[in-house]
Design a protein around this motif. Structure first.
Motif, PDB file in Angstrom:
ATOM      1  N   UNK A  76      18.802 -37.508 -21.323  1.00 42.99           N
ATOM      2  CA  UNK A  76      18.042 -37.287 -20.081  1.00 42.99           C
ATOM      3  C   UNK A  76      18.446 -35.968 -19.404  1.00 42.99           C
ATOM      4  N   UNK A  77      18.238 -34.873 -20.134  1.00 40.96           N
ATOM      5  CA  UNK A  77      18.591 -33.562 -19.587  1.00 40.96           C
ATOM      6  C   UNK A  77      17.330 -32.863 -19.067  1.00 40.96           C
ATOM      7  N   UNK A  78      17.556 -31.776 -18.354  1.00 39.30           N
ATOM      8  CA  UNK A  78      16.430 -30.984 -17.897  1.00 39.30           C
ATOM      9  C   UNK A  78      16.800 -30.086 -16.738  1.00 39.30           C
ATOM     10  N   UNK A  79      16.049 -29.012 -16.609  1.00 44.21           N
ATOM     11  CA  UNK A  79      16.178 -28.079 -15.486  1.00 44.21           C
ATOM     12  C   UNK A  79      14.885 -28.184 -14.687  1.00 44.21           C
ATOM     13  N   UNK A  80      14.996 -28.392 -13.395  1.00 43.86           N
ATOM     14  CA  UNK A  80      13.814 -28.551 -12.547  1.00 43.86           C
ATOM     15  C   UNK A  80      13.371 -27.195 -12.008  1.00 43.86           C
ATOM     16  N   UNK A  81      12.194 -26.707 -12.429  1.00 37.91           N
ATOM     17  CA  UNK A  81      11.716 -25.406 -11.955  1.00 37.91           C
ATOM     18  C   UNK A  81      10.911 -25.551 -10.668  1.00 37.91           C
ATOM     19  N   UNK A  82      11.169 -24.671  -9.726  1.00 39.95           N
ATOM     20  CA  UNK A  82      10.395 -24.635  -8.481  1.00 39.95           C
ATOM     21  C   UNK A  82       9.876 -23.222  -8.253  1.00 39.95           C
ATOM     22  N   UNK A  83       8.888 -23.103  -7.372  1.00 39.53           N
ATOM     23  CA  UNK A  83       8.233 -21.817  -7.123  1.00 39.53           C
ATOM     24  C   UNK A  83       8.268 -21.515  -5.633  1.00 39.53           C
ATOM     25  N   UNK A  84       8.637 -20.297  -5.294  1.00 35.52           N
ATOM     26  CA  UNK A  84       8.580 -19.826  -3.910  1.00 35.52           C
ATOM     27  C   UNK A  84       7.879 -18.473  -3.887  1.00 35.52           C
ATOM     28  N   UNK A  85       7.197 -18.183  -2.781  1.00 35.16           N
ATOM     29  CA  UNK A  85       6.475 -16.928  -2.632  1.00 35.16           C
ATOM     30  C   UNK A  85       7.034 -16.185  -1.420  1.00 35.16           C
ATOM     31  N   UNK A  86       7.445 -14.926  -1.646  1.00 36.66           N
ATOM     32  CA  UNK A  86       7.942 -14.111  -0.543  1.00 36.66           C
ATOM     33  C   UNK A  86       6.823 -13.274   0.035  1.00 36.66           C
ATOM     34  N   UNK A  87       6.735 -13.100   1.327  1.00 32.63           N
ATOM     35  CA  UNK A  87       7.710 -13.666   2.246  1.00 32.63           C
ATOM     36  C   UNK A  87       7.272 -15.012   2.816  1.00 32.63           C
ATOM     37  N   UNK A  88       6.124 -15.531   2.358  1.00 33.48           N
ATOM     38  CA  UNK A  88       5.540 -16.753   2.902  1.00 33.48           C
ATOM     39  C   UNK A  88       6.550 -17.885   3.005  1.00 33.48           C
ATOM     40  N   UNK A  89       7.246 -18.174   1.917  1.00 31.79           N
ATOM     41  CA  UNK A  89       8.093 -19.361   1.884  1.00 31.79           C
ATOM     42  C   UNK A  89       9.451 -19.164   2.536  1.00 31.79           C
TER      43      UNK A  89
END
Length: 439
Positions: free
Chosen positions: A299-312
């Protein structure tokens, strides 16, 4: 072609540790190098798409054939790997507001069975057909039996048939050869473009999956492939210090082993948001695994997330700078961002925010990026920097190829298969059971 720049001085992993981990990747680098001579017979087959002139020529002929119809709208019907890469490249190069700029051809994506979206697409497209203008349907499914894709295709095909007696001329199917969709296309006389069998959906953007719709929109697909080829060659270099995919994979793995299992892509360009969504599928589907290659439950894994500059910075920066130390951030920016819009000097407004009179928006965005990096630096929050030369096809091709090979190397380090997605079948089986009315 100018190469993208990668800086990892603030990754908070010592160089000797990075290179020690990278040594473990060498067998996989060798396997990728070997795959270059195997055509489409290896799971790493996507690296050979860049050299497939026969495929490229077939795509170009199909593009030329369909452009002669003078289509006013293209609808790409697909989901996940069948359209995320296409959207990513289209928005990065042509912009998120492309359809509002009165282009010669609009593009719409039918990527969910949400009735509100499909109804909205039909409301936009039906008046085009009613005027006797032309609409193309590009139905994309590697397996040829994706539930959402087939449902949307049938609805939009039904609409097309009401207005076009020769409707078959306006359909292009992109799928595996000899799949049910491929055989239907051959039977009905639709144009069919082949996805090589060993090229998985999330690795398929440089196949006809992406090349056909992107070329149809006027994007220079050969430049896209050239950029990817330049990066591929760097990413199979056995000199680890010159291998960007091995370096980044090693940094990511070091932080993962240290409890940082979230990878945030912080794009300082609104037009790159969908590139982040493409990265999200690539990493989540490739590395999130129940079992390792030895059949052990991990049960492995890397959780990817997204951010937008400068909005976030105005939505999640509080968490990133005040919350848990569970993330590795990758700041992605564009060196040459145009047009150079400037804030006009207006004395009566200067007191609102001082120091911006005459400044370009790029200067302001860069200042915000530098300020954000400095805040991360002072708070010991690890980050990598990737600077794209521009938003050209070559630059985007480089970035996408980097991420694909980097993901292969991470799969090796995590001892999981980065090319399958067995657990996705769980929801598909249950969905088919429910639709069939089974208890």
């Amino acid at each position: 072609m100018e190469s993208l720049k990668i800086l990892y001085d603030d990754a908070l992993v010592p160089k000797d540790q990075i290179l020690k981990i990278a040594e473990e990747i060498k067998p996989e680098i060798e396997r990728v190098r070997e795959a270059l001579s195997k055509g489409y017979e290896d799971d790493r087959a996507s690296v050979n798409l860049l050299d497939d002139e026969e495929m490229l020529n077939t795509v170009k002929r199909t593009i030329e054939e369909k452009l002669r119809l003078e289509p006013k709208c293209l609808i790409v019907i697909g989901i996940g790997g069948s359209n995320l890469g296409t959207i990513a490249v289209q928005e990065a190069i042509l912009g998120k507001l492309y359809n509002l700029s009165s282009p010669p051809m609009n593009v719409l994506y039918a990527d969910t069975v949400d009735p509100n979206l499909i109804y909205s697409i039909m409301k936009i497209v039906e008046p085009v057909l009613r005027r006797d203008d032309n609409v193309l349907l590009n139905v994309v499914s590697k397996s040829g039996i994706t539930t959402e894709t087939v449902a949307n295709f049938r609805i939009l095909l039904d609409m097309l048939r009401k207005y076009k007696k020769d409707y078959k001329d306006y359909i292009v199917a992109t799928c595996d050869r000899d799949s049910k969709l491929w055989n239907l296309a051959v039977k009905k006389g639709f144009a069919a473009l082949e996805i090589p069998r060993k090229v998985g959906g999330r690795y398929s953007v440089f196949s006809p999956v992406g090349l056909f719709p992107l070329g149809l929109l006027g994007i220079h697909i050969r430049d896209l492939l050239n950029g990817a080829r330049q990066m591929r060659n760097a990413c199979v270099d056995m000199d680890l210090e010159r291998n960007p995919a091995a370096i980044i994979a090693s940094i990511q793995f070091a932080h993962y082993k240290n409890g940082k299992n979230i990878s945030d892509f912080f794009f300082f360009s609104s037009d790159l948001e969908s590139l982040g969504k493409w990265c999200r599928q690539l990493i989540a589907e490739s590395l999130g695994k129940e079992f390792n290659r030895n059949g052990e439950r991990v049960n492995v894994g890397i959780t990817p997330t997204i951010s937008i500059g400068s909005t976030d910075l105005h939505s999640v920066a509080q968490l990133y700078l005040g919350g848990p130390y569970d993330k590795l951030t990758t700041f992605v920016s564009i060196k040459d961002s145009r047009p150079p819009l400037h804030v006009p000097g207006m004395d009566e407004y200067s007191d609102l925010v001082q120091g911006i009179d005459g400044k370009s928006l790029k200067e302001i965005l860069n200042a915000i990026l530098e300020g954000t990096k400095e805040a991360f630096r002072k708070d010991k929050r690890p980050f990598i920097e990737i600077s794209l030369p521009d938003k050209s096809e070559g630059s985007i091709g480089q970035f996408m190829q980097l991420k694909m090979i980097e993901t292969m190397y991470l799969g090796h380090l995590l001892n999981v298969n980065p090319f399958d997605q067995p657990d996705v079948e769980k929801y598909k089986r249950e969905t088919r059971r429910i639709l069939a009315g089974e208890e």
